[in-house]
Design an enzyme around this catalytic site. Structure first.
Site, PDB file in Angstrom:
ATOM      1  CB  CYS A   1      -1.036  -0.041   0.973  1.00 55.48           C
ATOM      2  SG  CYS A   1      -0.228  -0.166   2.882  1.00 55.48           S
ATOM      3  NE  ARG A   2      -3.189   5.798   0.973  1.00 50.60           N
ATOM      4  CZ  ARG A   2      -4.349   6.188   1.334  1.00 50.60           C
ATOM      5  NH1 ARG A   2      -4.438   6.241   2.599  1.00 50.60           N
ATOM      6  NH2 ARG A   2      -5.449   6.432   0.690  1.00 50.60           N
TER       7      ARG A   2
END
Length: 221
Positions: A177-178
């Site tokens: 993810c981020r």
């Protein structure tokens, strides 16, 4: 020895950057912008802010030179002012975790128990080259479109359970993810494990991947 007044002015100018960073919501906005350019209303929604409040925070970041803008008709789009801003944000996270116990406790409370296996960027690259893993990007689709790991599939976390059949049976799944403080990949691995799938997560995320100058593709799935 130099002019004391000018020296003080220099350090006050440097402190403006620190002041702009001294708000959790502004850091959250930087976290979102590290994934790609966004409009003010998109940032407000993603950060759970009202439009006026989001705009005020973004103006503070802009005055400090940390973000830049682009106008598209009546819409204003924001982006990080440079890779150095992304690096500063990443370093801030590392320093906070290394030197402030409260940061580590808050991170653990947010991410949950250490019950998910992870891979380093180097290990993930090796699996991608060998074709031994299915890589999924569990961020929102707009972030995937702004830039993702080559070959990764866009499977936002809120769609993952409904799309399990799209993932090759028997293959190891690697979710990302981020960044290092993003919970999405943790939750994705937990969901996959609960459904009997072999899954790991990238130890950090797209922010660190970009800063390491590793390959990035752009475009919607």
């Amino acid at each position: 020895m130099g002019d004391p007044a000018r020296k003080a002015a220099l350090f006050d100018a440097l402190a403006a950057t620190g002041k702009a960073l001294s708000n959790g919501k502004r850091l959250e906005l930087l976290d979102l912008l590290a994934q790609g350019e966004r409009s003010v209303d998109a940032l407000a929604r993603a950060a759970g802010l009202g439009l006026t409040t989001a705009s005020a925070h973004l103006q503070t970041l802009k005055r400090a030179g940390l973000v830049a803008t682009r106008r598209d008709g009546v819409r204003i789009h924001y982006r990080l002012a440079g890779d150095d801003v992304a690096a500063l944000y990443a370093q801030l996270q590392q320093v906070g975790l290394a030197h402030l116990a409260a940061t580590g406790r808050a991170r653990a409370a947010y991410l949950g128990p250490q019950d998910t296996d992870h891979l380093t960027r180097e290990e993930l690259l090796a699996r991608v080259r060998a074709g031994t893993a299915t890589v999924i990007d569990v961020r929102p689709a707009e972030e995937y479109a702004a830039g993702h790991i080559p070959g990764a599939l866009s499977v936002p976390l809120d769609q993952l359970e409904a799309r399990l059949a799209e993932l090759p049976a028997g293959a190891e799944v690697v979710a990302y993810c981020r960044g290092v403080n993003c919970v999405l990949a943790h939750d994705a691995v937990r969901l996959l494990a609960a459904r009997g799938r072999s899954a790991k997560r990238l130890a950090d995320g797209m922010l660190e991947w970009r800063l390491a100058a590793l390959p990035v593709e752009a475009g919607a799935a």
